[in-house]
Design an enzyme around this catalytic site. Structure first.
Site, PDB file in Angstrom:
ATOM      1  N   LYS A   1       0.401  -1.346   0.034  1.00 54.31           N
ATOM      2  CA  LYS A   1       0.209  -0.397  -0.469  1.00 54.31           C
ATOM      3  C   LYS A   1       0.942   1.346  -0.213  1.00 54.31           C
ATOM      4  CE  LYS A   1      -4.247   0.866   0.254  1.00 54.31           C
ATOM      5  NZ  LYS A   1      -5.553   0.002   0.392  1.00 54.31           N
TER       6      LYS A   1
ATOM      7  N   ASP B   1      -7.107   3.803  -4.312  1.00 51.83           N
ATOM      8  CA  ASP B   1      -7.965   3.816  -3.142  1.00 51.83           C
ATOM      9  C   ASP B   1      -8.691   5.607  -2.975  1.00 51.83           C
ATOM     10  OD1 ASP B   1      -7.669   2.139  -1.324  1.00 51.83           O
ATOM     11  OD2 ASP B   1      -7.210   3.568   0.148  1.00 51.83           O
TER      12      ASP B   1
HETATM   13  P1  NDP Z   1     -12.767   7.514  -2.863  1.00 52.09           P
HETATM   14  O1  NDP Z   1     -11.578   8.536  -2.754  1.00 52.09           O
HETATM   15  O2  NDP Z   1     -13.719   7.489  -4.530  1.00 52.09           O
HETATM   16  O3  NDP Z   1     -14.707   8.012  -1.892  1.00 52.09           O
HETATM   17  C1  NDP Z   1     -13.602   8.009  -0.223  1.00 52.09           C
HETATM   18  C2  NDP Z   1     -15.217   8.315  -0.080  1.00 52.09           C
HETATM   19  O4  NDP Z   1     -15.027   8.614   0.798  1.00 52.09           O
HETATM   20  C3  NDP Z   1     -15.418   9.993  -0.600  1.00 52.09           C
HETATM   21  O5  NDP Z   1     -17.281  10.239  -0.186  1.00 52.09           O
HETATM   22  C4  NDP Z   1     -15.104  10.625   0.692  1.00 52.09           C
HETATM   23  O6  NDP Z   1     -15.800  12.107   0.984  1.00 52.09           O
HETATM   24  C5  NDP Z   1     -14.878   9.460   1.613  1.00 52.09           C
HETATM   25  N1  NDP Z   1     -14.106   9.748   2.767  1.00 52.09           N
HETATM   26  C6  NDP Z   1     -12.854   9.320   2.717  1.00 52.09           C
HETATM   27  N2  NDP Z   1     -12.213  10.306   4.004  1.00 52.09           N
HETATM   28  C7  NDP Z   1     -13.130  10.316   4.699  1.00 52.09           C
HETATM   29  C8  NDP Z   1     -12.758  10.575   5.898  1.00 52.09           C
HETATM   30  N3  NDP Z   1     -11.884  10.561   7.000  1.00 52.09           N
HETATM   31  N4  NDP Z   1     -14.557  11.140   7.077  1.00 52.09           N
HETATM   32  C9  NDP Z   1     -15.696  10.556   6.294  1.00 52.09           C
HETATM   33  N5  NDP Z   1     -15.462  10.312   5.177  1.00 52.09           N
HETATM   34  C10 NDP Z   1     -14.417  10.153   3.631  1.00 52.09           C
HETATM   35  O7  NDP Z   1     -12.304   6.396  -2.541  1.00 52.09           O
HETATM   36  P2  NDP Z   1     -12.951   4.552  -2.219  1.00 52.09           P
HETATM   37  O8  NDP Z   1     -13.984   5.040  -2.657  1.00 52.09           O
HETATM   38  O9  NDP Z   1     -11.981   4.351  -3.617  1.00 52.09           O
HETATM   39  O10 NDP Z   1     -12.037   4.148  -0.908  1.00 52.09           O
HETATM   40  C11 NDP Z   1     -13.104   4.112  -0.149  1.00 52.09           C
HETATM   41  C12 NDP Z   1     -13.008   2.572   0.759  1.00 52.09           C
HETATM   42  O11 NDP Z   1     -12.889   2.234   0.843  1.00 52.09           O
HETATM   43  C13 NDP Z   1     -11.391   2.792   1.378  1.00 52.09           C
HETATM   44  O12 NDP Z   1     -11.567   2.545   2.364  1.00 52.09           O
HETATM   45  C14 NDP Z   1     -10.492   2.536   0.198  1.00 52.09           C
HETATM   46  O13 NDP Z   1      -9.696   2.355   1.804  1.00 52.09           O
HETATM   47  C15 NDP Z   1     -11.231   0.998   0.494  1.00 52.09           C
HETATM   48  N6  NDP Z   1     -11.269  -0.037  -0.700  1.00 52.09           N
HETATM   49  C16 NDP Z   1     -10.725   0.611  -2.526  1.00 52.09           C
HETATM   50  C17 NDP Z   1     -10.972   0.249  -2.981  1.00 52.09           C
HETATM   51  C18 NDP Z   1     -11.114   0.707  -4.754  1.00 52.09           C
HETATM   52  O14 NDP Z   1     -11.028  -0.156  -5.350  1.00 52.09           O
HETATM   53  N7  NDP Z   1     -11.003   2.084  -4.687  1.00 52.09           N
HETATM   54  C19 NDP Z   1     -11.008  -1.560  -3.171  1.00 52.09           C
HETATM   55  C20 NDP Z   1     -11.060  -1.685  -1.985  1.00 52.09           C
HETATM   56  C21 NDP Z   1     -11.265  -1.319  -0.711  1.00 52.09           C
HETATM   57  P3  NDP Z   1     -14.676  13.209   1.357  1.00 52.09           P
HETATM   58  O15 NDP Z   1     -15.415  13.442  -0.892  1.00 52.09           O
HETATM   59  O16 NDP Z   1     -15.627  13.855   1.450  1.00 52.09           O
HETATM   60  O17 NDP Z   1     -13.633  13.326   0.772  1.00 52.09           O
HETATM   61  O1  2IT Z   2      -7.724  -1.873  -0.782  1.00 56.18           O
HETATM   62  C1  2IT Z   2      -7.843  -2.348  -1.819  1.00 56.18           C
HETATM   63  O2  2IT Z   2      -7.840  -3.372  -2.209  1.00 56.18           O
HETATM   64  C2  2IT Z   2      -7.367  -1.034  -3.109  1.00 56.18           C
HETATM   65  N1  2IT Z   2      -7.534  -0.516  -2.888  1.00 56.18           N
HETATM   66  C3  2IT Z   2      -7.642  -1.781  -4.321  1.00 56.18           C
HETATM   67  C4  2IT Z   2      -6.114  -2.555  -4.666  1.00 56.18           C
HETATM   68  C5  2IT Z   2      -5.483  -2.800  -5.802  1.00 56.18           C
HETATM   69  O3  2IT Z   2      -4.515  -3.300  -6.787  1.00 56.18           O
HETATM   70  O4  2IT Z   2      -6.355  -2.499  -6.816  1.00 56.18           O
END
Ligand code: NDP
Ligand code: 2IT
Length: 449
Positions: free
Chosen positions: A122, A162
């Site tokens: 990461k 992420d």
């Molecule tokens: P994005 O940046 O697309 O969206 C994040 C969302 O969460 C936004 O709505 C954001 O609001 C909110 N957010 C972020 N930080 C905070 C915080 N500290 N407090 C409150 N709200 C918050 O990210 P993703 O959708 O990609 O990721 C969301 C979650 O999913 C994370 O935990 C990530 O690690 C996990 N994840 C992502 C994967 C991926 O493929 N993208 C895979 C597996 C897990 P704002 O816009 O106001 O910041």
């Molecule tokens: O938390 C996760 O699994 C991710 N943000 C996706 C990682 C990836 O390599 O696609």
């Protein structure tokens, strides 16, 4: 606390998120370690909790005003026992070594569960993309990659997105890497269509999450059809989770961002979801604007003084936290239970605090930990790597079919492992044990390194 955990905490002082993730895994794999003297002798858990390499670097770039900006950049290469390091990059002001180490640690088990040959990693930066122009984001990404490029490679370490890193940022970083290294390889996943990206990768985490929940409900002869669902976040994971929920006849009623949440009692329909997608992905606006547009909804700003988030007290059947770590505390868990939630599947990484998980399990809530239920994103990244290596690209249907199969496979391995160790039906224990055993066996086979 066990002396092993204590020694890990002492070696990593002050890293509360990392401690939390390590303790959560240890509590469920302790039995497995005790039953397998070869794991103890080779100090497998001690080695799994120590990054193979932690790279920390300076990122210097120039903003639109011509001022020099300095940020921190990191890559945690946690474990390469079963494949090249693989895991996302997070750009958020809260990013620090503790958060990245917890995420990289979780990633080891998640990647193992997918059945694909990927190690855990990461990285990211404390850079805040909010309010930055496209030009600033591009210059930051180029500066970040000018150092990261020295430490990654398509057979060594393959980052992806992420929080704060989506298609735009991956594009700028990929372009920078290609120019610097003078080679076109699949060094990042989540690339665009037509330049090495896999179909379904943008959708994969949210879709995979809902496929996982579908499998959990099928075990009980139930389905998502007609279920009212609480979803947090409004980014990549939340958007595509809502999209798949709608396809399967469920009714998402909430979405949030770091300013607060919206509650739409009539349900977030697919037209309303299109509005959220444009608002968040193109206009980079705030979720409060949803309530300005749709009168059926109300926006509730975060109350930093409150000890709970009222969003989790809304009456519903299922909950899908898709924003960030530690967004559900014990009070929220009690409210979820009181509100009738019977299933909670994590889209985010570690969104539920440890005591809240205990509370949910005690109440019989069907709980899926993120390392199992959100693994569809990295799994499809693994499929993108396979397509990049082979040069052969699959259709949407082919990738989606593989994603469904992988999520079913993860679901079944969790149940099987939970049964084997006398914790039948406990997805938390099953995910940790199945992931741990696979990586531990590879480490033992590869000797003391
Ligand atoms: P994005 O940046 O697309 O969206 C994040 C969302 O969460 C936004 O709505 C954001 O609001 C909110 N957010 C972020 N930080 C905070 C915080 N500290 N407090 C409150 N709200 C918050 O990210 P993703 O959708 O990609 O990721 C969301 C979650 O999913 C994370 O935990 C990530 O690690 C996990 N994840 C992502 C994967 C991926 O493929 N993208 C895979 C597996 C897990 P704002 O816009 O106001 O910041
Ligand atoms: O938390 C996760 O699994 C991710 N943000 C996706 C990682 C990836 O390599 O696609």
């Amino acid at each position: 606390m066990s002396s092993l955990l204590k020694s890990i905490f002492d070696r990593n002082p002050g890293e509360s998120e990392f401690h939390q993730a390590v303790e959560e895994v240890y509590e469920t794999v302790e039995k497995v370690i005790k039953k397998n003297p070869q794991y103890q002798k080779a100090k497998i858990f001690e080695r799994m909790t120590e990054p193979e390499r932690l790279i920390s670097f300076r990122v210097t770039w120039v903003d639109d005003k011509g001022d020099v900006q300095v940020n921190k950049g990191y890559r945690v290469q946690m474990n390469s026992a079963i494949g090249p390091y693989k895991g996302g990059l997070r750009f958020h002001p809260s990013v620090n070594p503790s958060i990245l180490k917890f995420l990289a640690f979780e990633q080891i088990f998640k990647n193992a569960l997918t059945g694909l040959p990927m190690g855990g990693g990461k990285g990211g930066s404390d850079f805040n993309p909010k309010g930055k122009s496209d030009g600033e984001v591009m210059r930051f990404c180029q500066a970040f990659m000018s150092e990261l490029s020295k430490h990654i490679g398509h057979r060594l370490d393959v980052p992806a997105g992420d929080i704060g890193v989506g298609g735009r940022e991956i594009g700028y970083m990929f372009g920078a890497y290609k120019k610097m290294q003078n080679e076109f390889t699949g060094v990042l996943t989540g690339k665009g269509q037509g330049w090495g990206g896999s179909l379904i990768r943008p959708e994969a985490t949210g879709y995979g999450l809902v496929y996982f929940a579908q499998n959990m409900l099928a075990e009980q002869n139930d389905s998502l059809n007609g279920k009212t669902c609480l979803v947090s976040g409004s980014g990549n994971v939340a958007q595509f989770a809502m999209k798949k929920l709608l396809i399967l006849g469920a009714k998402p009623v909430t979405a949030s961002d770091s300013s607060g949440y919206i509650y739409d009692e009539d349900g977030i329909s697919s037209e309303k979801l299109d509005f959220i997608m444009e608002l968040k992905n193109e206009k980079r606006g705030r979720i409060s604007e949803y309530a300005d547009k749709f009168k059926s909804a109300k926006f509730f700003a975060n109350d930093t003084k409150s000890d709970h988030n009222p969003m989790w007290a809304i009456k519903a059947d299922c909950a899908f936290p898709c924003a960030t770590q530690n967004e559900i505390n014990i009070k929220d868990a009690k409210n979820l239970i009181a509100g009738g939630v019977k299933l909670l599947a994590e889209g985010a990484n570690m969104p539920t605090m440890s005591d809240a998980i205990v509370e949910l399990l005690k109440a019989g809530v069907n709980y899926a930990p993120g390392k199992a239920s959100n693994a569809g994103g990295v799994a499809t990244s693994g499929l993108e790597m396979v397509q990049n290596y082979s040069g052969i690209y699959w259709t949407r249907e082919e990738v989606d079919t593989r994603l469904r199969e992988i999520m079913k496979g993860i679901h079944d391995s969790c149940l099987q492992a939970s049964k084997e160790y006398g914790m039948d039906g406990n997805y938390q224990a099953g995910a940790n044990i199945a992931g741990f055993v696979k990586v531990a066996n590879a480490m033992v086979a590869q000797g003391i390194i």
